[in-house]
Design an enzyme around this catalytic site. Sequence first.
Site, PDB file in Angstrom:
ATOM      1  N   SER A 194      15.678 -11.565  94.533  1.00 38.59           N
ATOM      2  CA  SER A 194      14.682 -10.740  93.832  1.00 38.59           C
ATOM      3  C   SER A 194      13.368 -11.314  93.566  1.00 38.59           C
ATOM      4  CB  SER A 194      15.179 -10.520  92.221  1.00 38.59           C
ATOM      5  OG  SER A 194      14.351  -9.708  91.551  1.00 38.59           O
ATOM      6  N   LYS A 240      18.835 -15.587  90.467  1.00 39.13           N
ATOM      7  CA  LYS A 240      18.327 -14.825  92.174  1.00 39.13           C
ATOM      8  C   LYS A 240      17.857 -16.045  92.960  1.00 39.13           C
ATOM      9  CE  LYS A 240      19.295 -10.666  91.645  1.00 39.13           C
ATOM     10  NZ  LYS A 240      20.741  -9.996  92.441  1.00 39.13           N
ATOM     11  N   TYR A 252      17.604 -14.103  85.000  1.00 43.94           N
ATOM     12  CA  TYR A 252      18.040 -13.158  86.263  1.00 43.94           C
ATOM     13  C   TYR A 252      16.997 -14.135  87.187  1.00 43.94           C
ATOM     14  CZ  TYR A 252      17.486  -9.210  89.161  1.00 43.94           C
ATOM     15  OH  TYR A 252      17.586  -8.020  89.912  1.00 43.94           O
TER      16      TYR A 252
END
Length: 306
Positions: free
Chosen positions: A147, A164, A160
């Site tokens: 991401s 990622k 997150y």
Amino acid sequence: MRKLLQDRVAIVTGAGGGLGRAHALELARHGARLVLNDLGGEQEGSSLQKVAEEIRRAGGEAIVDGGDVRDFARMQAMAGKALARWQRIDILVNNAGILRDKSFAKMDLDDFRLVLDVHVMGAANCTKAVWDTMRAQKHGRIVMTTSSSGLYGNFGQANYGAAKMALVGMMQTLSLEGEKHGIRVNCLAPSAATGMTQGILPEHALAGLRPEKVSPGLVALVGDDAPTRMILLAGAGSYECAHVTMTRGIHADGADAAEQVCRRLDEIRDRRGESVPGSGWEQYQLELSKAGLGMDDAHTQVLAPV
């Protein structure tokens, strides 16, 4: 239409909706046989069952698996389903993921750990479950879902983003280890309107970011002519490539080395002449050569474990 993945066997995690559903439908459209995974997906009437039915109605083949990607034994069983049905596994799309967004000051470490478990350990479990099969058949295509939050950062997504970016590191190494076995490993960084983006983007932007606009890029990463070690960015029908680069930098030594580094930071980050290293070993080679300690070819070989 030419089917780019005719009779290839693909596993897609998180396939019950959003990007996973779009990926599954696109892979099936190109002739792949699908194992669809999502938590609880084996329950009657689940969204995963509906995706499988959609594929079958279009003339494709799909079976479902409701295992938790955090459970290695369940992922081994999922791989076993594919082998029992089709005797091979060609493609793994590590798509399953969750969000637990908060600023780091307010974030509970349990939520930090959960996001890492699902994204990183989930991908590791699934990859480990198919790795020996792909090695034995001398063919495999694995995609990690990274991401922009990991590549470039995003407020409120320390967990997150960390997960990622960890997947990029996994991809970098697995692509090296898999190369001689015909396994190619890549990352896909999607920009898509899914359940994870609701309430974040305005409606007109969400309309342009349909998951279906990402999945053609996935096909390019899993076909017979797929690249390896590519970070493909995709969204709204656009495609870009990201790189982890290394600048030429400087050499600073002696008692005032710290002062030199502080004073010359602009030179260190000057991107002219930067490179994309083929492996982490290239940092050692560059730094030793700048220090006048370069080694001949016989001494620059890294002994890779079998």
